[in-house]
Motif scaffolding. Structure first.
Motif, PDB file in Angstrom:
ATOM      1  N   ALA B  65      40.153  -3.317  57.491  1.00 38.85           N
ATOM      2  CA  ALA B  65      40.891  -2.765  56.480  1.00 38.85           C
ATOM      3  C   ALA B  65      40.257  -3.280  55.144  1.00 38.85           C
ATOM      4  CB  ALA B  65      42.102  -3.160  56.510  1.00 38.85           C
ATOM      5  N   THR B  66      39.667  -4.333  54.989  1.00 38.61           N
ATOM      6  CA  THR B  66      39.170  -4.976  53.779  1.00 38.61           C
ATOM      7  C   THR B  66      37.791  -4.247  53.374  1.00 38.61           C
ATOM      8  OG1 THR B  66      38.180  -6.624  55.064  1.00 38.61           O
ATOM      9  CG2 THR B  66      40.182  -7.174  53.718  1.00 38.61           C
ATOM     10  N   ASP B  67      37.437  -3.696  54.425  1.00 37.40           N
ATOM     11  CA  ASP B  67      35.860  -2.720  54.445  1.00 37.40           C
ATOM     12  C   ASP B  67      35.934  -1.665  53.554  1.00 37.40           C
ATOM     13  OD1 ASP B  67      34.393  -5.111  55.835  1.00 37.40           O
ATOM     14  OD2 ASP B  67      34.771  -3.997  57.620  1.00 37.40           O
ATOM     15  N   ILE B  68      37.146  -1.131  53.528  1.00 37.45           N
ATOM     16  CA  ILE B  68      37.342   0.347  53.106  1.00 37.45           C
ATOM     17  C   ILE B  68      38.130   0.180  51.768  1.00 37.45           C
ATOM     18  CG2 ILE B  68      38.621   2.434  53.439  1.00 37.45           C
ATOM     19  CD1 ILE B  68      37.973   1.780  56.418  1.00 37.45           C
ATOM     20  N   VAL B  69      37.475   0.774  50.609  1.00 35.28           N
ATOM     21  CA  VAL B  69      38.208   0.628  49.341  1.00 35.28           C
ATOM     22  C   VAL B  69      39.361   1.948  49.319  1.00 35.28           C
ATOM     23  CG1 VAL B  69      38.109   1.204  46.865  1.00 35.28           C
ATOM     24  CG2 VAL B  69      36.218  -0.101  48.050  1.00 35.28           C
ATOM     25  N   GLY B  70      38.791   3.116  50.104  1.00 36.46           N
ATOM     26  CA  GLY B  70      39.767   4.188  50.166  1.00 36.46           C
ATOM     27  C   GLY B  70      39.053   5.467  50.480  1.00 36.46           C
ATOM     28  N   VAL B  71      39.865   6.524  50.830  1.00 40.78           N
ATOM     29  CA  VAL B  71      39.411   7.626  51.446  1.00 40.78           C
ATOM     30  C   VAL B  71      40.067   8.818  50.474  1.00 40.78           C
ATOM     31  CG1 VAL B  71      39.110   6.693  53.677  1.00 40.78           C
ATOM     32  CG2 VAL B  71      41.257   7.722  52.996  1.00 40.78           C
ATOM     33  N   TYR B  72      39.408   9.869  50.958  1.00 38.54           N
ATOM     34  CA  TYR B  72      39.892  11.266  50.240  1.00 38.54           C
ATOM     35  C   TYR B  72      39.567  12.324  51.190  1.00 38.54           C
ATOM     36  CZ  TYR B  72      40.777  15.042  47.093  1.00 38.54           C
ATOM     37  OH  TYR B  72      41.184  16.289  46.449  1.00 38.54           O
ATOM     38  N   PRO B  73      40.451  13.049  51.259  1.00 38.59           N
ATOM     39  CA  PRO B  73      41.760  13.260  50.760  1.00 38.59           C
ATOM     40  C   PRO B  73      42.554  12.067  51.700  1.00 38.59           C
ATOM     41  CG  PRO B  73      41.086  15.377  51.635  1.00 38.59           C
ATOM     42  CD  PRO B  73      40.217  14.247  52.142  1.00 38.59           C
ATOM     43  N   ALA B  74      43.699  11.886  50.978  1.00 43.17           N
ATOM     44  CA  ALA B  74      44.863  10.943  51.373  1.00 43.17           C
ATOM     45  C   ALA B  74      45.072  10.980  52.911  1.00 43.17           C
ATOM     46  CB  ALA B  74      45.768  10.761  50.590  1.00 43.17           C
ATOM     47  N   PRO B  75      45.294   9.988  53.832  1.00 46.30           N
ATOM     48  CA  PRO B  75      45.522  10.410  55.281  1.00 46.30           C
ATOM     49  C   PRO B  75      46.723  10.865  55.118  1.00 46.30           C
ATOM     50  CG  PRO B  75      44.649   8.028  54.854  1.00 46.30           C
ATOM     51  CD  PRO B  75      44.760   8.706  53.389  1.00 46.30           C
TER      52      PRO B  75
END
Lengths: 346, 500
Positions: B65-75
């Motif tokens: 989880a710490t490798d990911i800043v964020g995704v788009y669109p939101a899950p």
């Protein structure tokens, strides 16, 4: 008025109190019992009020309509239907009455009432000062709380649910320039309702998409050409649209390599075909900036709500034309809001 | 020098050494002195005989989880417009370039977007993710298995797999496109991303495919961050579908509700509610209906009162207006309401409905404050305080002339030099030598003078009281003193002895 060093005994105290009370006007009105103090208190002393900080914040909030149920702000749902924006003025007496009511919880008898009136005067001016400080912290000006107008905007829309952090800015015309108007309050007050209060009467209100981290996308089948520093490239003050090529249009798979070549070809900052455009250029050109909707006082009020016209019909369905040739089917949007409308009607 | 207030975008960030590679570190120390006349002298040149062997490790089959800043669109979201491309932001700026992709210079990570209807059925099952092991892929997809093995993955490595139909993979996974879909972004200091990632540098992987909002029924979309490490086979493969290792996965449903621009622009169009002055209704005005402004029917009058007056569960109508008005209200009242007084309606004109507006405000303020934790106590703690004027504190001045001051009461350098000297050349010491030699001093001479005076005073008191001066007993020499004398001297003792 007895002299400062005159001995106080029963008769002089009553005399003094009576003289004090006679300076106030008492009216039983539709508002309840209204006490109007003399314009200026005749006091031998310079005194000030010590209000607990928590209470002070609460009272400032009341002046900004915090804690007032939405049904009392908008007494009928038809005044704020789904997908609507309303501009209004705020009645300062109404908000003063909120504060009067809040302070009445400690009032017991007649003498309390008179003394409260003097305290209320100090509280009212103190709250005015606090509101003016909020305004001064954001914008220069001489806005006087309670005297100068306070206006605002209500948004009831999917905008609020999807973009609760949307940005509201207000400006007013000052000569040839636009001067910033302070936002006294901007708050989401229910699932899809946002209220914004302005310190003054802005002539221009901007509602901007919030600063999300980043988004990439296209505008229909085009994007606006951008420079390597992110600035839009213009030709005779017009934005330059570049066509988005597709690897497989049916599957909506973009031809990114083709787009990159197009960017390099259109690049005004380098000789065509010599600029080695790469992933950064693709990212910059695909990045979507926040949209800003501007409302101005000059706009005709009748334009604020219009029906679907024949020009908006495409293949028998109402379509809203957006920038860069993009469109949005309105009946699909209406379907999304149908449950909300039904809820109001119920 | 980079500008911290500007976002910077880079093509890539290639690490010096790829993940999975082993490198040696050998330490060498050299010390060189520059000579005055030019030239230099090597003072030290040591090379450590032992090398340090390091293997570079990095994510290969999954992400933390710490490798990911964020995704788009939101899950799980259902409001992303179809014009926006999905993307994922990663904390490691080098991550997409840490392993070898399908061809040289191509990242090993790609973001694959599939519609729900495009999921491939495998062994009679259609599901978005197949959890399996590397070895389990061998039988069904030997080519892919061979590529997995080239990357050093043991057979028992647990992996999540998505099967992508070759018809989609062929267009979606073109290396020339994949090269352009990963970039590095250094977020500006005030960018929300900067608060998430400590060094503000992010790797971003963008999907090359737009969500599908064309159809009548919107489908669930699946976004996969997949590994293409050594997967030169993905485009050329002839299988019906190819397995790809999934490092991160989420779903969303795109929206036809439009983006921010679409939604806010649509507000003006009926049946939406319009952008109007408060009190106007968003429809055409019928004949006879009151108008506020812009030709719209009014629900409020100019003063903000409801039209018609609300019944509010009463038999008679009542006037009400809230704090929001269509026009600028009149000047602020100078009065203060100090209690609600329902009885005032008793005297209200019979032809006018009672106006509850300000009474309502008063009650809302009162009840809300009563309900607020600690607010009633706070109201009772309001105090009026006096601003006491500042004044100078009076200071009592010592008016005693120097001549009258005792030298030892004040500090004066001259007095310190000879503390026993008086201004007239006299001294306080009776005998300086006695003080200096024996440490005794009768500074004032009073002791010497008072001794005879004291004896005289005692004598006079004794006479007044009738006390006789007794002879001192003096020392007794028991060898020579006669017994009679002792009896006389201690008669009381003798008497007590006889009595006892």
């Amino acid at each position: 008025m007895i002299a400062m060093y005159q001995p106080i005994h029963d008769s002089t105290a009553v005399q003094q109190f009576r003289a004090w009370i006679e300076e106030f006007d008492f009216d039983a009105t539709a508002d309840g019992l209204v006490v109007t103090p003399p314009e200026e208190f005749d006091s031998s002393f310079d005194y000030y009020l010590d209000v607990p900080e928590r209470l002070r914040e609460w009272l400032v909030g009341l002046r900004l309509l915090r804690g007032v149920p939405l049904t009392h702000l908008v007494p009928d749902p038809a005044l704020l239907p789904p997908e609507s924006i309303r501009f209004f003025h705020v009645d300062p007496t109404w908000t003063d009455r909120l504060v009067d009511g809040a302070l009445s919880v400690a009032t017991i008898g007649t003498s309390d009432i008179t003394l409260t009136a003097s305290i209320l005067t100090l509280v009212r001016s103190g709250l005015d000062h606090d509101l003016e400080q909020i305004a001064r912290a954001q914008a220069r000006g001489t806005w006087k709380a309670g005297t100068d107008p306070m206006t605002g905007m209500l948004i009831r829309s999917e905008l609020v649910r999807r973009w609760p952090e949307l940005v509201v800015r207000a400006k007013e015309k000052q000569g040839e320039h636009l001067r910033k108007v302070a936002i006294l309050r901007k708050e989401v007050i229910s699932n899809d309702v946002l209220i914004a209060l302005f310190a003054g009467s802005p002539t221009r209100v901007e509602v901007r998409e919030p600063d999300v981290a980043m988004r990439f996308g296209v505008e229909g089948e085009t994007v606006n050409l951008r420079n390597f520093d992110g600035a839009f490239v213009t030709d005779d003050n017009n934005l330059i649209d570049i066509q988005i090529p597709f690897v497989d249009k049916a599957k909506r798979v973009l031809d990114i390599a083709g787009l990159c070549k197009t960017i390099a070809k259109h690049a005004a900052w380098k000789a065509p075909d010599k600029y080695d455009a790469g992933a950064r250029d693709v990212a910059i050109n695909l990045e979507q900036l926040p949209f800003v909707q501007v409302f101005t006082a000059e706009a005709k009020e009748e334009e604020g709500s219009r029906g679907v016209t024949a020009e908006m019909m495409v293949a028998g369905r109402p379509v809203l034309k957006l920038r860069h040739g993009r469109t949005m089917q309105l009946d699909r949007v209406a379907n999304r809001f149908a449950p909300l409308v039904q809820e109001d009607e119920d | 020098m980079s500008n911290p207030h500007a976002t910077q975008v880079f093509n890539s960030c290639d690490p010096l050494v790829d993940s999975g590679d082993t490198v040696q570190i050998r330490i060498q120390q050299t010390l060189i002195r520059a000579e005055p006349g030019g030239g230099e002298t090597k003072l030290l040149d040591v090379t450590e005989p032992d090398a340090v062997h390091i293997r570079i490790e990095g994510p290969q089959t999954s992400l933390l989880a710490t490798d990911i800043v964020g995704v788009y669109p939101a899950p799980g979201s259902d409001d992303s417009p179809g014009d926006f491309l999905p993307h994922i932001a990663l904390t490691r700026r080098t991550l997409p370039w840490e392993r070898k992709g399908p061809e040289a210079g191509c990242p090993w990570l790609a973001l694959v977007l599939l519609k729900d209807s495009e999921l491939v059925q495998v062994s009679g099952v259609t599901k978005p993710i197949h959890s399996t092991t590397v070895g389990a892929v061998q039988a069904s997809h030997p080519t892919a298995y061979a590529q997995f093995k080239k990357t050093g993955l043991p057979d028992d490595t647990g992996i999540d797999i998505v099967y992508v139909a070759m018809s989609i993979a062929a267009s979606l996974l073109k290396p020339e496109n994949l090269k352009l879909l990963c970039h590095v972004r250094r977020a500006a200091q005030d960018n929300p991303l900067a608060k998430i990632d400590d060094d503000r540098d992010l790797a971003v992987v963008v999907s090359g495919r737009l969500p599908d909002t064309v159809g009548e029924k919107l489908e669930l979309h699946h976004a996969y961050l997949v590994s293409l490490e050594n997967r030169s086979d993905v485009v050329a493969a002839t299988d019906r579908a190819t397995p790809l290792i999934v490092l991160h996965y989420w779903t969303f449903t795109p929206s036809t509700g439009g983006d921010f621009e679409g939604v806010i622009q649509a507000i003006r169009v009926r049946d939406n509610g319009g952008v109007l002055r408060f009190g106007n209704l968003p429809r055409a005005r019928r004949s006879g209906e009151p108008e506020l402004t812009g030709g719209f029917p009014a629900m409020l009058d100019d003063g903000g009162y409801l039209l018609p007056p609300a019944l509010l569960h009463q038999q008679t109508p009542a006037e009400y207006r809230g704090p929001l008005r269509p026009f600028e209200p009149g000047p602020r009242s100078a009065g203060f309401a100090v209690r609600p007084a329902p009885e005032e309606f008793d005297g209200a004109p019979s032809d006018a409905p009672p106006d509850y507006s300000y009474a309502t405000a008063f009650e809302i303020g009162r009840l809300a404050t009563l309900a607020g934790a600690g607010l009633v106590e706070d109201v009772q703690r309001i105090r009026v305080l006096l601003n006491a004027p500042e004044f100078d504190v009076p200071v009592l001045m010592d008016q005693m002339p120097d001549a009258l001051r005792r030298p030892d009461w004040v500090v004066n350098p001259q007095w310190w030099a000879d503390p026993y000297a008086l201004p007239a050349g006299e001294t306080l010491l009776k005998n300086t030598a006695q003080l200096l030699q024996l440490g005794q001093a009768d500074f004032t001479g009073i002791a010497a003078q008072s001794a005879p005076w004291k004896a005289s005073v005692v004598k006079q008191i004794e006479q007044i009281a009738g006390i006789e001066q007794q002879q001192s007993t003096g020392p007794i020499d028991v060898g020579i003193i006669p017994g009679q004398t002792l009896h006389e001297m201690f008669a009381d003792v003798v008497a007590m002895t006889k009595a006892g």
